[in-house]
Scaffold this motif. Structure first.
Motif, PDB file in Angstrom:
ATOM      1  N   VAL A 197     -20.425  32.974-114.034  1.00  0.00           N
ATOM      2  CA  VAL A 197     -21.539  32.430-114.830  1.00  0.00           C
ATOM      3  C   VAL A 197     -22.870  32.778-114.159  1.00  0.00           C
ATOM      4  O   VAL A 197     -23.850  33.086-114.841  1.00  0.00           O
ATOM      5  CB  VAL A 197     -21.401  30.905-115.012  1.00  0.00           C
ATOM      6  N   GLY A 221     -23.205  34.845-118.547  1.00  0.00           N
ATOM      7  CA  GLY A 221     -22.206  34.084-119.294  1.00  0.00           C
ATOM      8  C   GLY A 221     -21.033  34.939-119.751  1.00  0.00           C
ATOM      9  O   GLY A 221     -19.874  34.522-119.668  1.00  0.00           O
ATOM     10  N   LYS A 222     -21.347  36.146-120.221  1.00  0.00           N
ATOM     11  CA  LYS A 222     -20.302  37.006-120.778  1.00  0.00           C
ATOM     12  C   LYS A 222     -19.311  37.515-119.758  1.00  0.00           C
ATOM     13  O   LYS A 222     -18.280  38.082-120.131  1.00  0.00           O
ATOM     14  CB  LYS A 222     -20.946  38.220-121.457  1.00  0.00           C
ATOM     15  N   VAL A 262     -17.487  35.727-117.911  1.00  0.00           N
ATOM     16  CA  VAL A 262     -16.305  34.858-117.928  1.00  0.00           C
ATOM     17  C   VAL A 262     -15.346  35.362-119.007  1.00  0.00           C
ATOM     18  O   VAL A 262     -15.733  35.535-120.162  1.00  0.00           O
ATOM     19  CB  VAL A 262     -16.689  33.392-118.217  1.00  0.00           C
ATOM     20  N   GLN A 263     -14.090  35.606-118.605  1.00  0.00           N
ATOM     21  CA  GLN A 263     -13.078  36.116-119.523  1.00  0.00           C
ATOM     22  C   GLN A 263     -11.944  35.099-119.685  1.00  0.00           C
ATOM     23  O   GLN A 263     -11.778  34.217-118.848  1.00  0.00           O
ATOM     24  CB  GLN A 263     -12.500  37.434-118.984  1.00  0.00           C
ATOM     25  N   GLN A 264     -11.173  35.291-120.743  1.00  0.00           N
ATOM     26  CA  GLN A 264     -10.037  34.405-121.001  1.00  0.00           C
ATOM     27  C   GLN A 264      -9.108  34.303-119.779  1.00  0.00           C
ATOM     28  O   GLN A 264      -8.604  33.221-119.467  1.00  0.00           O
ATOM     29  CB  GLN A 264      -9.246  34.921-122.218  1.00  0.00           C
TER      30      GLN A 264
END
Lengths: 183, 184
Positions: free
Chosen positions: B107, B111-112, B114-116
């Motif tokens: 983060v 923000g992007k 962060v992955q599943q």
């Protein structure tokens, strides 16, 4: 869908705010005083444009479209004109003071430490007040938070950009605090 | 010297919220709810996330002040803070908290990032949705505070000892606006 079970279908930050109203309250109050409060020498449109620019630099689709539509509403600009401003702020038809503030916002987006004495001096030479410098830095910093909150939890966003444009007049009228978290 | 005319000899964010209390009150309320309000994460764990993100952002004021708050809350376990600042992966922390700190580190970048997979790894180690929510919002919030404090070049004490009383106050009283604190 979001990375966590929000138990609602609202897009972007609205889903997160309905999930956790305790933090939504100060977040909305902060947005209201920074972006919409009329006790400010920067117009609502100028402040929404700074928010749009930082959200664009952070590649946050939801935030750059919500706030881009609001900036367009206040500044009476088309989606294309707002896109042109966020993609090339220094070449945009903005005042020299606004260009200087946008340059500071871009530095804040990278890091607080990236803001230089020269950038501050240039903004002041173009008439920026301490309050305007303060608000520019805090708006840019706040959107580095909002953008990370929205994307870091993988929230969904309507893909049709006109959705945001169509909603902007109502959002401008109701503001950030009056928004019912559960509607 | 700060970039704008804030009260002299007042360090960090305190000088900025005294300059603009209308905004500052909401920043302090956010910090209070997020770091001291109801959460499955302890106040000390939340201060560690705040410290870690501030350290990664190179914000000396926020790193030192939240490290001091974490030390005060951790009492006998205070050395954990320095281990975290030296190397998060080898620090004596639970595997769940390390997974959350890895997410906080992403983060801090964007923000992007962060992955599943990051979320799944934390959930397998016992992280709940609320743990994940609070971790992401704390990391995001300190990505704001760090930029606010450094972007306006607010006063940053260089003596580490200056942060000890700050940390004690933050541990004991939480986040109280400066002028309110003065009346206590």
């Amino acid at each position: 869908m979001a990375y966590i079970e929000l138990s609602n279908d609202f897009p972007g930050i609205r889903g997160l705010m309905a999930y956790r109203p305790e933090t939504a309250h100060p977040l909305n109050a902060l947005a209201e005083v920074l972006l919409r409060d009329d006790d400010n020498t920067l117009s609502r449109g100028e402040r929404e444009l700074i928010a749009t620019y930082v959200s664009y630099l952070n590649d946050c689709f939801f935030c750059q479209n919500v706030h881009g539509a609001l900036a367009g509403h206040y500044l009476q600009c088309s989606l294309q004109e707002i896109d042109d401003m966020k993609m090339d702020a220094q070449g945009a038809p903005l005042s020299d003071k606004m260009k200087a503030l946008m340059a500071i916002a871009a530095s804040v987006q990278r890091s607080g430490k990236a803001v230089t004495e020269e950038q501050i001096a240039a903004a002041k030479a173009n008439g920026a007040t301490d309050r305007e410098l303060h608000d520019t830095v805090l708006i840019a910093a706040a959107f580095c938070m909002f953008n990370r909150y929205v994307d870091g939890l993988g929230t969904w966003a309507p893909k049709d950009r006109n959705f945001y444009v169509n909603r902007a007049p109502q959002r401008a009228a109701e503001g950030y605090i009056a928004t019912n978290l559960f509607q | 010297m700060a970039h704008i005319n804030v009260p002299e000899n007042v360090p960090g964010i305190r000088s900025l919220v005294m300059f603009r209390p209308d905004a500052g009150q909401h920043l302090y309320q956010l910090a209070q709810v997020l770091l001291r309000g109801e959460s499955p994460l302890t106040p000390a764990e939340r201060e560690l996330i705040a410290t870690y993100v501030s350290h990664r952002n190179g914000c000396v004021f926020c790193t030192n002040s939240h490290a001091a708050a974490a030390r005060s809350l951790l009492q006998n376990d205070a050395p954990i803070v320095d281990a975290l600042l030296a190397d998060m992966e080898t620090a004596p922390l639970s595997e769940k908290l390390k997974a959350l700190l890895r997410i906080a580190g992403k983060v801090q970048v964007l923000g992007k990032e962060v992955q599943q997979d990051d979320i799944d790894a934390a959930k397998q180690l016992g992280a709940t949705d609320r743990d994940l929510h609070d971790t992401v919002l704390i990391a995001a919030t300190f990505s704001m505070f760090n930029r606010y404090v450094d972007g306006l070049a607010s006063l940053t004490p260089q003596d580490p000892a200056a942060y000890e009383p700050m940390g004690k106050r933050m541990a004991e009283f939480g986040y109280v606006m400066p002028e309110q604190a003065a009346r206590v």
